[in-house]
Scaffold this active site. Structure first.
Site, PDB file in Angstrom:
ATOM      1  N   ALA A   1      94.837   3.604  -2.093  1.00  0.00           N
ATOM      2  CA  ALA A   1      95.169   3.123  -3.375  1.00  0.00           C
ATOM      3  C   ALA A   1      96.865   2.569  -3.738  1.00  0.00           C
ATOM      4  O   ALA A   1      97.473   3.388  -2.940  1.00  0.00           O
ATOM      5  CB  ALA A   1      94.840   3.950  -4.710  1.00  0.00           C
TER       6      ALA A   1
ATOM      7  N   GLY B   1      91.710   6.299  -0.713  1.00  0.00           N
ATOM      8  CA  GLY B   1      90.909   4.921  -0.966  1.00  0.00           C
ATOM      9  C   GLY B   1      90.371   4.232   0.318  1.00  0.00           C
ATOM     10  O   GLY B   1      89.265   3.587   0.540  1.00  0.00           O
TER      11      GLY B   1
ATOM     12  N   GLU C   1      87.704   5.989   2.023  1.00  0.00           N
ATOM     13  CA  GLU C   1      86.625   5.784   1.126  1.00  0.00           C
ATOM     14  C   GLU C   1      85.982   4.450   1.367  1.00  0.00           C
ATOM     15  O   GLU C   1      84.538   4.145   1.683  1.00  0.00           O
ATOM     16  CB  GLU C   1      86.822   5.933  -0.085  1.00  0.00           C
ATOM     17  CG  GLU C   1      87.123   7.431  -0.568  1.00  0.00           C
ATOM     18  CD  GLU C   1      87.441   7.546  -2.009  1.00  0.00           C
ATOM     19  OE1 GLU C   1      88.451   7.197  -2.550  1.00  0.00           O
ATOM     20  OE2 GLU C   1      86.826   8.305  -2.650  1.00  0.00           O
TER      21      GLU C   1
END
Ligand SMILES: NC(=O)c1ccc[n+]([C@@H]2O[C@H](COP(=O)([O-])OP(=O)(O)OC[C@H]3O[C@@H](n4cnc5c(N)ncnc54)[C@H](O)[C@@H]3O)[C@@H](O)[C@H]2O)c1
Length: 701
Positions: free
Chosen positions: A66, A105, A108
């Site tokens: 992120a 992230g 992910e």
């Protein structure tokens, strides 16, 4: 410039679409990236000519997560979860092409693809825990489906990146592909198509969950171990709960709860504190007045003088960074002892599985011991770690000035001596600075880099760069007695000794700090470091610390003699000792002090507020550039709990008004002027501001 938006490109190779994220330096998943990915995969879905897609990243790494600068701001749609859902439901196989460090992230996102191929050496991980968070875009639900809940929990609570080679067998990646990653990923997509493999989403995989469903006990045991180690970190139990949901609840429910937990943690004090430290650590390496383009000098060879406690560890740091180093001692026996300790330390790491024998041999091979000072002639960075005596240090530096090559950095590891005075014994004070390592030097992360009056910018830049190569956390500080860390620690020690004379016992004082989150209190720390150290220093100066020196005179030096402030029954666990209690009470009586009950609130305030006050003075004097630098020193050098963000961050949370009032109260009661609120603290308190809001433009000149 991508074809979808500035950060996202969509290209085609026959029937394979290639979506590329290009957002240097680490392809963080900022809003434009997320929006562009949704747009690109909608096109992939709607384009009948496209049969499969590859998701890749330009530059040095697949997305490393992120964009954490967005964390404090309102969330902008689409979120990462929507991006992943779009990819999962595209109806065509999507292959993630991984290289570098797909983290958080970014990882992910890769778990949301149907397949993953990776370049050799790629390291994946979910480091959210280090910011006091949990993976909030399905990581706690998808990873257990690939590697099982227990192993997933381990990775998530460690937060450390793991080489894909260790995870390939578990199916985190489907192939490790040497060669051109993009071409290999396209070829892999073609293979999936030609083999007509079923389109399985990670979220639908169940096989790795069945063992945990059949026997939840193993997971519970793994979880208990993690929570026990977590000491105050709220994120750990949240990770446990969420990973447990992966096998106890349907995917959508598990993911919804994961998001709720993420949002709770995001607004928690703990996570705010950890994010503060994350940024402060990076900031601490910047020297405000350093001209842009100050380049570090080349370091090919290191030198260390003194193979004692610190010198040995420092030589290991050079070797760990892959830099060969010459270690100089006065006599062969001292040198042999030093080298033997180095070998023993490495061997311990090997026996614990932290290092291969081969790597140990390589590192030991980088360290050359000698009693010939002239061997330092070709060293680029020399660190002096001889006894703490000004006369001796001056002689060593005069000698170094004669021997060292031009441009070599001459550093001292002194804890208390004036670096400017040491520098003045050379004809090259611009090359002299302090590198203050912490004990054990090969383990502790903090490195205070002491900037002398005349230290050149490129010399400072070299020390910072070397510190980073040694995997340390460098913080640049100015010259004063004790620098930042020990100068503040001193006030805590004084107050700890006062507290026991006034009525508390060592175990009460230590408990106040361990409950706060420190790994140990001041007295257990003295026992670990050795009570004799301070005693010898004080004797030299004609000073006395009542209790501490009484213990030292009895031969109670701490852990190494089996007793100090506490007793040690064979181990390292401090056990309260009635004999010490008697010594303390006798001392109070002798000094005419009426003992009283002191509650833990007062103990905590008296240990911590004077340190904060000293931190304010350190800022005023310009010894530290930023309050965050002081926080980094305390988190990495003294065990300040990271989730409390360091003393100056903590002070802002408590409120400087309250701290100022309490300091004034304790100063009045004890008559100790050092406890009176420092001018900076008093001013900010009056203005209702915190240290973080003290902008440089309104700092006193
Ligand atoms: N021990 C700590 O916790 C700690 C922490 C930070 C900084 N320091 C500082 O690091 C320095 C070293 O401390 P230490 O604890 O390692 O001391 P130490 O006594 O363990 O080691 C000092 C070594 O220097 C050697 N030595 C003395 N004169 C020498 C010379 N002229 N040439 C070569 N070697 C010589 C001695 O033989 C000895 O082996 C001191 O300045 C100390 O203040 C110590």
């Amino acid at each position: 410039m991508g074809s979808v938006n500035p950060s996202i490109d969509l290209a085609h190779d026959g029937e394979i679409a290639v979506v590329t994220i290009d957002n240097p330096p680490v392809n963080a998943l900022k809003h434009e990236v997320r929006a562009g990915l949704i747009e690109a995969f909608q096109r992939v879905k709607n384009d009948a000519g496209v049969k499969a897609a590859v998701l890749a990243c330009a530059g040095r790494t697949f997305s490393a997560g992120a964009d954490i600068s967005e964390f404090g701001k309102p969330r902008r749609s689409p979120g990462l979860i929507e991006v992943i859902e779009t990819i999962e439901s595209v109806g065509k196989p999507v292959v993630a092409a991984l290289h570098g460090t797909p983290l958080g992230g970014g990882f992910e996102l890769a778990l949301g693809c149907h397949y993953r191929v990776a370049a050799p050496g790629t390291r994946v991980g979910l480091p959210e825990i280090k910011l006091g968070l949990l993976p909030g875009a399905g990581g706690t639900q998808r990873l257990p489906r690939l590697i099982g809940p227990e192993r997933a929990l381990q990775l998530i609570v460690s937060g450390n990146p793991t080489p894909v080679e260790e995870l390939a067998q578990d199916g985190v990646v489907d192939a490790i592909v040497p060669g051109d990653l993009r071409q290999e990923a396209i070829a892999f997509a073609r293979k999936v198509l030609s083999e007509r493999r079923p389109l399985t989403r990670v979220r639908d995989r169940e096989d790795r969950l069945s063992a945990a469903r059949a026997d939840a006990g193993a997971f519970t045991r793994a979880a208990d171990a993690s929570t026990k180690r977590a000491r105050g970190l709220r994120a750990v139990p949240a990770c446990v709960e969420s990973v447990r949901n992966s096998f106890e609840k349907p995917f959508d429910e598990g993911q919804a709860r994961e998001l709720a937990l993420f949002m709770e943690l995001l607004t928690s004090e703990e996570s705010r504190a950890q994010r503060h430290i994350f940024f402060a650590e990076r900031e601490a390496q910047k020297v405000p007045d350093m001209p842009a383009g100050s380049k570090p000098r080349d370091i090919r060879r290191g030198g260390v003088i003194g193979a004692g406690t610190m010198g040995g560890g420092i030589a290991m740091n050079f070797a760990n960074a892959g830099v060969s180093v010459t270690l100089v001692e006065t006599a062969p026996d001292a040198l042999d002892r030093g080298l033997a300790t180095i070998r023993k330390n490495y061997a311990n790491t090997v026996s614990r599985g932290g290092l291969s024998q081969e790597e140990m041999d390589r590192r030991v091979g980088l360290i050359t011991g000698t009693t010939d000072f002239n061997a330092l002639a070709d060293a680029d960075f020399i660190i002096e770690a001889v006894f703490e005596e000004m006369g001796l240090k001056k002689r060593v530096f005069a000698e170094l000035d004669r021997i060292a090559k031009p441009g070599a950095i001459l550093a001292t590891n002194t804890s208390t001596l004036d670096v400017n005075e040491i520098a003045a014994t050379t004809k090259r004070p611009q090359d002299v600075l302090g590198t203050h390592f912490f004990s054990p030097a090969n383990v502790m992360k903090l490195l205070e880099i002491v900037r002398g009056e005349k230290t050149a910018f490129d010399a400072l830049a070299t020390a910072i760069a070397l510190g980073r190569r040694m995997a340390k956390v460098p913080v640049v500080v100015g010259v004063c007695y004790g620098f930042v860390g020990n100068r503040m620690l001193h006030l805590r020690s004084v107050e700890a000794e006062r507290l026991i004379l006034e009525g508390a016992l060592p175990q009460d004082v230590d408990a106040a700090l361990t409950e706060f989150g420190f790994p140990m209190g001041p007295f257990a720390m003295s026992d670990l470091a050795g009570i004799d150290v301070g005693w010898r220093i004080r004797k030299g100066r004609g000073e006395r610390a009542e209790i501490s020196d009484t213990l030292a005179e009895m031969g109670r030096f701490g852990q190494k003699t089996g007793s100090g402030y506490f007793r040690y029954e064979g181990g390292r666990t401090p056990v309260p000792d009635p004999e010490v209690e008697k010594i303390i009470i006798d001392a109070s009586n002798r000094l005419g002090i009426q003992r009283r009950t002191i509650d833990s609130q007062e103990i905590l305030e008296r240990l911590i507020f004077p340190m904060i006050n000293e931190g304010a003075r350190i800022l005023e004097e310009g010894i530290a550039y930023r309050p965050g630098d002081i926080d980094v020193v305390w988190v990495y050098g003294y065990g300040w709990p990271v989730w409390r963000g360091g003393p100056m961050f903590y002070a802002d949370q408590v409120g400087l008004g309250y701290i100022g009032d309490r300091l004034a109260h304790y100063a009045a009661r004890s008559g100790d002027k050092a406890l009176e609120p420092a001018p900076l603290l008093a001013r900010l308190a009056r203005e209702g501001r915190g240290f973080a809001e003290n902008k440089s433009e309104d700092k006193a000149a």
